[in-house]
Design a protein around this motif. Structure first.
Motif, PDB file in Angstrom:
ATOM      1  N   ALA A   3      19.474  33.783  52.018  1.00  0.00           N
ATOM      2  CA  ALA A   3      20.556  33.823  50.576  1.00  0.00           C
ATOM      3  C   ALA A   3      19.656  34.499  49.742  1.00  0.00           C
ATOM      4  CB  ALA A   3      21.116  32.433  50.411  1.00  0.00           C
ATOM      5  N   LEU A   4      18.511  33.942  49.436  1.00  0.00           N
ATOM      6  CA  LEU A   4      17.709  34.547  48.272  1.00  0.00           C
ATOM      7  C   LEU A   4      17.380  36.152  48.569  1.00  0.00           C
ATOM      8  CD1 LEU A   4      15.144  31.849  47.828  1.00  0.00           C
ATOM      9  CD2 LEU A   4      16.709  32.838  46.222  1.00  0.00           C
ATOM     10  N   GLN A   5      17.140  36.560  50.054  1.00  0.00           N
ATOM     11  CA  GLN A   5      16.792  37.888  50.203  1.00  0.00           C
ATOM     12  C   GLN A   5      18.016  38.935  49.568  1.00  0.00           C
ATOM     13  OE1 GLN A   5      15.802  38.689  54.160  1.00  0.00           O
ATOM     14  NE2 GLN A   5      14.036  39.991  53.518  1.00  0.00           N
ATOM     15  N   ALA A   6      19.380  38.267  49.808  1.00  0.00           N
ATOM     16  CA  ALA A   6      20.404  38.993  49.825  1.00  0.00           C
ATOM     17  C   ALA A   6      20.673  38.786  48.207  1.00  0.00           C
ATOM     18  CB  ALA A   6      21.491  38.677  50.517  1.00  0.00           C
ATOM     19  N   ALA A   7      20.233  37.856  47.348  1.00  0.00           N
ATOM     20  CA  ALA A   7      20.797  37.685  46.080  1.00  0.00           C
ATOM     21  C   ALA A   7      20.723  38.668  44.961  1.00  0.00           C
ATOM     22  CB  ALA A   7      20.266  36.208  45.572  1.00  0.00           C
ATOM     23  N   SER A   8      21.445  38.970  44.012  1.00  0.00           N
ATOM     24  CA  SER A   8      21.202  39.816  42.700  1.00  0.00           C
ATOM     25  C   SER A   8      20.041  39.291  42.157  1.00  0.00           C
ATOM     26  CB  SER A   8      22.513  39.739  41.921  1.00  0.00           C
ATOM     27  OG  SER A   8      22.386  38.632  41.171  1.00  0.00           O
ATOM     28  N   ASP A   9      19.311  40.231  41.381  1.00  0.00           N
ATOM     29  CA  ASP A   9      18.099  39.913  40.476  1.00  0.00           C
ATOM     30  C   ASP A   9      18.378  38.678  39.611  1.00  0.00           C
ATOM     31  OD1 ASP A   9      16.844  41.935  41.794  1.00  0.00           O
ATOM     32  OD2 ASP A   9      17.108  43.447  40.223  1.00  0.00           O
ATOM     33  N   GLY A  10      19.550  38.781  39.193  1.00  0.00           N
ATOM     34  CA  GLY A  10      20.211  37.666  38.296  1.00  0.00           C
ATOM     35  C   GLY A  10      20.141  36.340  38.794  1.00  0.00           C
ATOM     36  N   ALA A  11      20.830  36.455  40.093  1.00  0.00           N
ATOM     37  CA  ALA A  11      20.760  35.049  40.710  1.00  0.00           C
ATOM     38  C   ALA A  11      19.400  34.624  41.293  1.00  0.00           C
ATOM     39  CB  ALA A  11      21.908  35.211  41.781  1.00  0.00           C
ATOM     40  N   PHE A  12      18.649  35.764  41.448  1.00  0.00           N
ATOM     41  CA  PHE A  12      17.363  35.053  42.107  1.00  0.00           C
ATOM     42  C   PHE A  12      16.391  34.386  40.962  1.00  0.00           C
ATOM     43  CE2 PHE A  12      12.992  35.974  42.853  1.00  0.00           C
ATOM     44  CZ  PHE A  12      12.540  35.568  44.026  1.00  0.00           C
ATOM     45  N   GLN A  13      16.570  35.280  39.800  1.00  0.00           N
ATOM     46  CA  GLN A  13      15.799  34.783  38.707  1.00  0.00           C
ATOM     47  C   GLN A  13      16.366  33.173  38.124  1.00  0.00           C
ATOM     48  OE1 GLN A  13      13.643  36.313  36.677  1.00  0.00           O
ATOM     49  NE2 GLN A  13      13.026  34.932  35.066  1.00  0.00           N
ATOM     50  N   ARG A  24      10.799  41.342  45.710  1.00  0.00           N
ATOM     51  CA  ARG A  24      10.659  40.004  46.209  1.00  0.00           C
ATOM     52  C   ARG A  24      10.738  40.230  47.682  1.00  0.00           C
ATOM     53  NH1 ARG A  24      15.841  39.960  43.768  1.00  0.00           N
ATOM     54  NH2 ARG A  24      17.472  39.671  45.390  1.00  0.00           N
ATOM     55  N   PHE A  25       9.899  39.385  48.314  1.00  0.00           N
ATOM     56  CA  PHE A  25       9.928  39.228  49.597  1.00  0.00           C
ATOM     57  C   PHE A  25      10.150  37.840  50.479  1.00  0.00           C
ATOM     58  CE2 PHE A  25       7.265  42.351  47.826  1.00  0.00           C
ATOM     59  CZ  PHE A  25       7.118  43.571  48.634  1.00  0.00           C
ATOM     60  N   VAL A  26      10.774  37.875  51.909  1.00  0.00           N
ATOM     61  CA  VAL A  26      10.843  36.751  52.557  1.00  0.00           C
ATOM     62  C   VAL A  26      10.077  36.729  53.766  1.00  0.00           C
ATOM     63  CG1 VAL A  26      12.543  35.264  53.343  1.00  0.00           C
ATOM     64  CG2 VAL A  26      13.172  36.401  51.161  1.00  0.00           C
ATOM     65  N   TYR A  27       9.518  35.943  54.242  1.00  0.00           N
ATOM     66  CA  TYR A  27       8.601  35.882  55.356  1.00  0.00           C
ATOM     67  C   TYR A  27       9.023  34.421  56.339  1.00  0.00           C
ATOM     68  CZ  TYR A  27       5.768  39.480  53.045  1.00  0.00           C
ATOM     69  OH  TYR A  27       5.255  40.782  52.269  1.00  0.00           O
ATOM     70  N   PRO A  28       9.432  34.827  57.417  1.00  0.00           N
ATOM     71  CA  PRO A  28       9.591  33.671  58.527  1.00  0.00           C
ATOM     72  C   PRO A  28       8.296  33.009  58.832  1.00  0.00           C
ATOM     73  CG  PRO A  28       9.587  35.638  59.679  1.00  0.00           C
ATOM     74  CD  PRO A  28       9.653  36.172  58.257  1.00  0.00           C
ATOM     75  N   LEU A  29       8.274  31.690  58.694  1.00  0.00           N
ATOM     76  CA  LEU A  29       7.373  30.906  58.887  1.00  0.00           C
ATOM     77  C   LEU A  29       7.126  30.230  60.440  1.00  0.00           C
ATOM     78  CD1 LEU A  29       6.866  29.005  55.622  1.00  0.00           C
ATOM     79  CD2 LEU A  29       5.962  31.284  56.113  1.00  0.00           C
ATOM     80  N   SER A  30       5.976  30.545  61.035  1.00  0.00           N
ATOM     81  CA  SER A  30       5.914  29.663  62.384  1.00  0.00           C
ATOM     82  C   SER A  30       4.090  29.650  62.671  1.00  0.00           C
ATOM     83  CB  SER A  30       6.554  30.738  63.556  1.00  0.00           C
ATOM     84  OG  SER A  30       5.813  32.148  63.627  1.00  0.00           O
ATOM     85  N   LEU A  31       4.047  28.707  63.763  1.00  0.00           N
ATOM     86  CA  LEU A  31       2.768  28.719  64.097  1.00  0.00           C
ATOM     87  C   LEU A  31       2.562  29.295  65.599  1.00  0.00           C
ATOM     88  CD1 LEU A  31      -0.161  27.234  63.984  1.00  0.00           C
ATOM     89  CD2 LEU A  31       0.807  25.174  65.438  1.00  0.00           C
ATOM     90  N   GLN A  32       1.558  30.033  65.812  1.00  0.00           N
ATOM     91  CA  GLN A  32       1.124  30.606  67.035  1.00  0.00           C
ATOM     92  C   GLN A  32      -0.340  30.844  67.358  1.00  0.00           C
ATOM     93  OE1 GLN A  32       3.592  34.281  68.475  1.00  0.00           O
ATOM     94  NE2 GLN A  32       1.784  35.248  68.174  1.00  0.00           N
TER      95      GLN A  32
END
Length: 417
Positions: A248-258, A278-286
């Protein structure tokens, strides 16, 4: 096949770990080639990698020894203090100090580090630019874009077939292409790990006041967030959200993100402006079951991909690069076959325990802090308070975070190969 297609080492992946290893190996006299499916200069774009890295002081010595220190220093922000806080609500990083408050100061170990900071915060894009310049200056061959199609391992050499139909050969192929490493898969090396069902949200902000070279790590039940000091009165914000919220944050407008950012961080971030993408990265252990196979070695995320909670992922990968380069260069000087099992086992034994222990430690750390179970919260608060009051234990943590413990490769002590 022409002589120009034969190398000492083929490195699949020209990212941070792969390019650094190429520099280290070339410094020791090995003829290497970097192969990457992306154009090499694509990594230099500001939109390619929005993360910043806490470079441990020992790792920065390595970058100095490889000739990158001068280019990086103007963009490296000293990290003189780390403040770790446990809490239950957003914005509490602005609250007063409590017993669940852990403070690390560079001055505590200054007598053993010659006044170096705990580390340096550097934007990954700056590291990539410095690496690119150093690789070009060293005359290292880069084949990019060039995708690895398949690999054949023989008794005396590893043959890498590229998507354009060409073939290159070397006694050793190094996998440095990240979590989805084709070299690892071709070698039949399995992995163990799991998805945290979380994402790391990353943004760079300009601050309304000076950060004082202090890094904040703040733990909430939903996961940790960090406020990491950058040059020019900026900070890198890294916070953990569920996968759904991250999308949702990745798709949000600049105003909504702020707006979300300010709710998340509260009054601590006064007069803050998001700068850049802005960037969004999936988190995992490998974690790879093995670091080596016939004529094959793994470094960086191809060998171990960990949660970014302690900011040590890249430091681990660069330590791999330093250790492998040192083992290979010493073998070369002794006239050994650098791709032999005997030589590669030295690298595996050197790095195997450290990588597995750190990966397990980071996973346990995340699970300990990313919950709001009352007995667990009480235990961790008591633990934080105890560490905060026992100076020798705190200094041990500092040396570990700085990468200055254990059997260090020469490059991490500032020596060249």
């Amino acid at each position: 096949m022409s002589q120009t297609d034969r190398y000492d080492v083929i490195i699949a992946g020209a990212g941070l770990a792969g390019a650094t290893f190429a520099l280290a190996a070339a410094q020791g006299g090995l003829r290497v080639v970097l192969v990457d499916p992306q154009p090499f200069d694509a990594q230099l774009a500001p939109t390619f990698d929005g993360r910043s890295t806490a470079i441990a002081f020992s790792t920065f010595r390595m970058l100095d020894a490889l000739g990158m220190g001068t280019a990086l220093r103007p963009h490296a922000c000293r990290m003189d203090r780390i403040l770790v806080t446990d809490g239950r609500r957003p914005g509490a990083a602005s609250s007063s100090q409590s017993s669940a408050f852990l403070r690390f100061d560079a001055d505590e170990i200054g007598d053993r580090t010659d006044g170096e900071p705990l580390g340096y915060l550097v934007e990954n894009r700056r590291i990539r630019v410095a690496l690119s310049e150093a690789v070009m200056a060293a005359g290292i061959e880069v084949r990019a874009p060039a995708a690895v199609a398949s690999i054949e391992v023989g008794a005396a050499a590893s043959r890498v077939f590229l998507a354009d139909g060409s073939m290159i050969e070397a006694p050793l192929t190094v996998g440095a292409e990240g979590r989805a490493s084709l070299v690892r898969k071709a070698a039949g090396i399995e992995t163990v790990g799991w998805d945290y069902e979380q994402t790391g949200v990353v943004a760079t902000v300009s601050l309304g006041r000076d950060h004082g070279n202090v890094a904040h790590e703040y733990f909430l039940p939903s996961g940790p967030f960090a406020i990491l000091p950058l040059t020019q009165r900026r900070a890198s914000l890294v916070w953990t959200e569920s996968t759904r919220r991250g999308e949702a944050l990745q798709a949000a407008s600049d105003g909504a993100f702020q707006s979300h950012l300010m709710r998340r961080f509260g009054d601590f971030l006064e007069d803050v402006t998001v700068v850049g993408p802005r960037f969004v990265y999936p988190l995992s252990l490998q974690l790879a079951d093995q670091l080596t196979a016939p004529r094959t070695a793994l470094i960086g995320d191809a060998a171990h991909a960990v949660h970014p909670v302690a900011g040590q992922g890249l430091n681990m990968g660069l330590k791999d690069a330093a250790a492998l380069a040192e083992v290979l260069v010493e073998a070369l000087r002794l006239g050994e076959d650098i791709g032999s099992e005997t030589v590669l086992d030295r690298y595996a034994r050197w790095r195997r325990f450290d990588n597995a222990a750190l990966a397990a430690g980071f996973d346990g750390f995340v699970r300990l802090f990313s919950n709001d179970i009352a007995p667990v919260r009480l235990a961790r608060n008591l633990g934080i308070a105890a560490v905060n009051r026992i100076a020798p234990l705190r200094r041990a943590f500092l040396h570990e975070a700085g990468g200055a413990t254990g059997d260090l490769p020469r490059l991490l002590t500032g020596q060249t190969l």
